[in-house]
Enzyme design. Structure first.
Site, PDB file in Angstrom:
ATOM      1  N   ASN A  57       0.871  -1.176   0.000  1.00 49.14           N
ATOM      2  CA  ASN A  57       0.000   0.000   0.000  1.00 49.14           C
ATOM      3  C   ASN A  57       0.908   1.226   0.000  1.00 49.14           C
ATOM      4  OD1 ASN A  57      -1.769   2.048   0.542  1.00 49.14           O
ATOM      5  ND2 ASN A  57      -2.339   1.336   2.589  1.00 49.14           N
ATOM      6  N   LYS A  68       0.183   4.285  -0.266  1.00 49.10           N
ATOM      7  CA  LYS A  68      -0.432   5.474   0.350  1.00 49.10           C
ATOM      8  C   LYS A  68      -0.171   6.709  -0.517  1.00 49.10           C
ATOM      9  CE  LYS A  68      -0.224   3.180   4.767  1.00 49.10           C
ATOM     10  NZ  LYS A  68      -0.085   3.237   6.206  1.00 49.10           N
ATOM     11  N   HIS A  91      -9.530   1.125   4.806  1.00 52.18           N
ATOM     12  CA  HIS A  91      -8.235   1.262   5.485  1.00 52.18           C
ATOM     13  C   HIS A  91      -8.411   2.157   6.711  1.00 52.18           C
ATOM     14  CE1 HIS A  91      -4.151   2.499   6.372  1.00 52.18           C
ATOM     15  NE2 HIS A  91      -3.791   1.365   5.783  1.00 52.18           N
ATOM     16  N   GLU A 114      -6.798   4.537   7.826  1.00 52.22           N
ATOM     17  CA  GLU A 114      -6.629   5.978   7.574  1.00 52.22           C
ATOM     18  C   GLU A 114      -7.898   6.561   6.950  1.00 52.22           C
ATOM     19  OE1 GLU A 114      -2.867   5.524   5.560  1.00 52.22           O
ATOM     20  OE2 GLU A 114      -2.033   4.877   7.480  1.00 52.22           O
ATOM     21  N   GLU A 142      -5.435  -5.064  10.435  1.00 54.30           N
ATOM     22  CA  GLU A 142      -4.410  -4.057  10.690  1.00 54.30           C
ATOM     23  C   GLU A 142      -4.727  -3.323  11.986  1.00 54.30           C
ATOM     24  OE1 GLU A 142      -2.392  -2.831   6.753  1.00 54.30           O
ATOM     25  OE2 GLU A 142      -4.192  -1.635   6.966  1.00 54.30           O
ATOM     26  N   GLY A 169       2.354   2.157  10.840  1.00 53.37           N
ATOM     27  CA  GLY A 169       3.298   3.264  10.697  1.00 53.37           C
ATOM     28  C   GLY A 169       3.974   3.669  11.997  1.00 53.37           C
ATOM     29  N   SER A 175       3.268  -2.161  10.317  1.00 58.47           N
ATOM     30  CA  SER A 175       4.723  -2.232  10.515  1.00 58.47           C
ATOM     31  C   SER A 175       5.322  -3.593  10.156  1.00 58.47           C
ATOM     32  CB  SER A 175       5.094  -1.832  11.945  1.00 58.47           C
ATOM     33  OG  SER A 175       4.683  -0.496  12.194  1.00 58.47           O
TER      34      SER A 175
END
Ligand code: PGA
Length: 255
Positions: A9, A11, A94, A96, A166, A172, A212
């Site tokens: 991904n 991003k 996702h 985010e 996730e 991250g 991560s």
């Protein structure tokens, strides 16, 4: 056996030339033996990356899409447009999208159904925040994300769905769920899918871990029975670590 699936991904990173180069290098250097590989560029580079990867068998995914087919939805991109740009998949829900852009379970579900109806493969992301984990809500949150995300999705359509677990606190941050923590949630989600559908559908479902994932923790994570690959953010932006994660998937699954 479920074929492991490692997807990158990207991003909101890279430029056009960098995205094409990364895709080409992944295709050139990866011995994708036994592993499904995918990359998710920003919308504006989906065409160029799809062109660069044509005939390689590497999936191209958009990172999001809208659920309407067309119309007055300024700034949005429909599933049909994603397909038309050359992608075959889309990441939906996702964290985010959920936490920065306020996507709800209902919107995620509409997107999942609309993307599947258009013929896209879907990577549905689920996962709890740190507060939710500390309040012992990991299972209830993952259950809600899975149950609501898949509402109205038929068993036959599940062949085109991958779930990515996730944990938000691991994305991250450099903090990874331990292989044991991840496996526990993956097994829980598979059990839930068996209840929502049937055992056959649950056994065939790929559940990726994300948060991560790096070259040095990928092997241990993917060695877990219910971890069928990885959704990789930061470590997918360079060729070497991403290839190392693909190699770890092969090793973990004895390929
Ligand atoms: P990360 O991102 O690997 O950089 O933690 C994973 C993701 O958000 O898909």
């Amino acid at each position: 056996m479920r074929k492991p699936y490692v997807a990158g991904n990207w991003k909101m990173n890279l430029d056009r030339a960098g995205a094409v180069k990364l895709a080409q290098e992944v295709a050139r250097q990866s011995d994708g033996r036994g592993v499904e590989v995918g990359v998710a560029p920003p919308f504006v580079y989906v065409s160029a990356v799809s062109e660069a990867l044509r005939g390689t068998g590497i999936h191209v995914a958009a990172q999001n899409c809208y659920y309407e087919a067309s119309g007055a939805f300024t700034g949005e991109v429909s599933p049909g447009m994603v397909l038309d740009a050359g992608a075959d998949s889309v990441i939906i829900g996702h964290s985010e999208r959920r936490h920065i852009f306020g996507e709800t379970d209902e919107q995620v579900n509409k997107k999942v159904r609309s993307a599947l109806a258009a013929g896209l493969n879907v990577i549905l992301c689920i996962g709890e925040t740190l507060d939710e984990r500390e309040a012992n809500k990991t299972e209830s949150v993952c259950e809600r994300h899975t149950r609501e995300g898949l509402k109205g999705v038929a068993a036959e359509q599940m062949a085109k769905v991958v779930v990515a677990y996730e944990p938000v606190w691991a994305i991250g941050t450099g903090k990874t769920a331990t292989p044991g923590q991840a496996q526990e949630v993956h097994a829980f989600v598979r059990g839930l899918v068996a209840k929502l559908y049937n055992k056959q559908t649950a056994d065939a479902l790929r559940i990726q871990y994300g948060g991560s994932v790096k070259a040095d923790n990928a092997l241990e994570l993917m060695s877990q029975a219910d971890i069928d690959g990885a959704l990789v953010g930061g470590a997918s932006l360079k060729v070497e670590p991403f290839l190392a994660i693909i190699a770890a998937a092969q090793k973990a699954k004895g390929l």
